[in-house]
Design a protein around this motif. Structure first.
Motif, short mmCIF file in Angstrom:
data_model
loop_
_atom_site.label_atom_id
_atom_site.label_comp_id
_atom_site.label_asym_id
_atom_site.label_seq_id
_atom_site.Cartn_x
_atom_site.Cartn_y
_atom_site.Cartn_z
N ASN A 92 0.81 -1.21 0.00
CA ASN A 92 0.00 0.00 0.00
C ASN A 92 0.85 1.27 0.00
N ASN A 93 2.13 1.14 0.37
CA ASN A 93 3.01 2.31 0.40
C ASN A 93 3.54 2.58 -1.00
N TRP A 94 3.36 3.83 -1.45
CA TRP A 94 3.81 4.24 -2.77
C TRP A 94 5.04 5.12 -2.63
N HIS A 95 5.96 4.97 -3.56
CA HIS A 95 7.21 5.73 -3.57
C HIS A 95 7.28 6.49 -4.89
N SER A 96 7.52 7.80 -4.80
CA SER A 96 7.55 8.65 -6.00
C SER A 96 8.98 8.88 -6.43
N ILE A 97 9.24 8.76 -7.73
CA ILE A 97 10.54 9.03 -8.33
C ILE A 97 10.32 9.80 -9.62
N THR A 98 11.38 10.43 -10.09
CA THR A 98 11.28 11.22 -11.32
C THR A 98 11.33 10.32 -12.55
N CYS A 99 10.97 10.89 -13.67
CA CYS A 99 10.98 10.12 -14.92
C CYS A 99 12.41 9.78 -15.35
N GLU A 100 13.36 10.65 -15.04
CA GLU A 100 14.76 10.35 -15.36
C GLU A 100 15.25 9.15 -14.58
N ARG A 101 14.85 9.06 -13.32
CA ARG A 101 15.25 7.91 -12.51
C ARG A 101 14.63 6.62 -13.05
N PHE A 125 19.66 -0.99 -5.61
CA PHE A 125 19.31 -1.38 -4.25
C PHE A 125 17.83 -1.12 -3.99
N ASN A 126 17.35 0.06 -4.37
CA ASN A 126 15.93 0.39 -4.29
C ASN A 126 15.64 1.45 -5.33
N LEU A 127 14.46 2.01 -5.29
CA LEU A 127 14.07 2.99 -6.30
C LEU A 127 14.84 4.29 -6.18
N GLN A 128 15.28 4.66 -4.98
CA GLN A 128 15.94 5.94 -4.79
C GLN A 128 17.45 5.88 -4.99
#
Length: 449
Positions: free
Chosen positions: A275-284, A299-302
């Motif tokens: 249920n937890n959402w993580h926001s990243i940029t389109c470049e990432r 390692f992860n999205l960030q």
């Protein structure tokens, strides 16, 4: 079909004035007619125009150079097919047109009954009579083809007019009937839209709208025409956003796309359907897709490595510590200021209270013969140095002779009992005009011993 002549204030030469006029009829229908007789027309004038097998009455909606632009927009040629304007409508023409107009509603109801009797799958929406009362146009809508040959015969024999059946779409039907949209304004199809473009559900998908038919459909039952208004803006913004066909692979888990903010260029992902959402940029997102194509996974999205995550945590902790120090120093300073103020007040109150107590204690003792008030004067002087004037004692004030020192000490020694007598009796002599407050009674308050 509202129209505004935005070139009316311009000085256009009268010689080259365009001779075709736009005339509006019932239901927003507009046609173009040639002003052969060079009539002086203004917007809103009722004119009698030439139609097939008769004449009709309409109102001037537009004239001048704007009519040329509208004809180019609708791809109408300036040729001999354009009919002419006969004259301005007289009062007799208008009265006759009102009589024919009053037949429309009864004709509509009777026509619907005939359609139900024949069992035809069609919806009759409007009826328009010609001004000369020789022809009637029936507007209907249907999903499939309808055999209305029998219907035409019955209608012609019933109303004694020539009958024309014209099929219209649901959007055109809503435009003829009119109404108020969900935006609170009049329907676009009944005000300014002439050419209806097809609207697909892809327009709603590009704009990230929920595919709810009750919200996306208009009064005509089709998708709203306003879905096409901002579609070009969304299409240009979607060019910089990558298409995510597969979930992203990371060491923390598989990340699936949940939401995309087109104008902020942000994309939300969730690990393993959490249920937890993580926001990243389109470049990432593009960077992670390139790593997955090479067979690598971050390692992860960030962050790509765990060290980067630790550095981010340390930076966040440092910022928190700085905030804690900032607010902690301010609170300590405020507390110190309060304590200092309290100490100063205690010292000042102590300095002023001690001389008063000593003075009160001395006043209670009886004065000795030949004595002077030297200690009381010292305390008073110390009080004057510390806090200005000493506190006055109005309780045991005697005569002026008692307060002033005696000039002859032998005389004071000779009469010791005379000055000690008031103290031995426990009562002070009454001096008129000197005592300001009554003496305090000791013992029983009810007048006892």
């Amino acid at each position: 079909m509202n129209s505004f002549d935005w070139l009316s204030h311009m000085g256009i030469p009268t010689v080259d004035k365009f001779d075709i006029v736009e005339v509006k009829f019932k239901g927003g229908r507009k046609e173009y007619y040639r002003n052969v007789n060079l009539l002086h027309l203004t917007t809103g004038d009722a004119v009698v125009v030439d139609v097939t097998s008769g004449y009709h009455i309409g109102w001037v909606s537009l004239q001048g150079e704007l009519v040329r632009l509208q004809m180019q927009k609708r791809k109408i040629r300036d040729d001999d097919n354009i009919t002419k304007i006969y004259r301005l409508a007289t009062q007799k023409d208008l009265d006759k047109w009102e009589e024919t107009k009053n037949r429309e509603i009864p004709t509509l109801y009777r026509s619907k009954q005939i359609i139900d009797e024949l069992g035809l799958k069609m919806k009759l929406s409007d009826v328009e009579f010609q001004a000369d009362n020789t022809k009637a146009t029936f507007y209907y809508s249907a999903d499939d083809r309808v055999d209305f040959r029998e219907l035409i015969k019955l209608l012609a024999s019933e109303f004694k007019v020539r009958v024309e059946m014209r099929q219209i779409s649901l959007r055109q039907e809503a435009g003829r009937l009119g109404g108020i949209g969900i935006c609170g304004r009049e329907l676009c199809c009944s005000t300014w839209i002439h050419d209806f473009k097809s609207v697909s559900t892809a327009a709603a998908r590009y704009q990230n709208l929920s595919l709810n038919p009750t919200k996306l459909s208009g009064q005509c039952g089709r998708l709203k025409c306003c879905l096409n208004y901002e579609l070009d803006t969304y299409m240009s913004a979607l060019e910089d956003i990558p298409s995510v066909e597969k979930p992203l692979k990371t060491e923390a888990g598989i990340a699936k796309l949940q939401k995309t903010d087109i104008f902020r260029k942000l994309m939300w992902f969730s690990y393993n359907d959490e249920n937890n959402w993580h926001s990243i940029t389109c470049e990432r997102v593009q960077e992670i897709q390139e790593m997955n194509a090479r067979g690598e996974s971050p390692f992860n999205l960030q962050s790509n490595h765990a060290k980067e995550l630790e550095e981010q945590i340390q930076k966040s902790n440092m910022e928190l510590e700085r905030l804690d120090k900032k607010f902690s120093t301010t609170t300590k300073k405020k507390k110190k200021k309060k304590r200092k103020g309290g100490e100063v007040r205690e010292q000042q109150t102590g300095a002023t209270s001690t001389p008063v107590r000593e003075a009160k204690g001395e006043d209670k003792k009886p004065t000795r013969a030949g004595g002077n008030n030297q200690p009381r004067r010292e305390n008073a002087s110390s009080g004057e140095q510390r806090q200005g004037k000493p506190r006055r004692n109005f309780r045991n004030r005697g005569n002026k002779d008692e307060q002033k020192p005696t000039a002859n000490p032998n005389q004071a020694a000779a009469n010791p009992q005379q000055k000690a007598k008031p103290a031995s009796d426990g009562q002070n002599p009454k001096t008129p005009g000197k005592r300001r407050f009554p003496p305090r009674k000791r013992g029983d308050q009810n007048g006892g011993e």
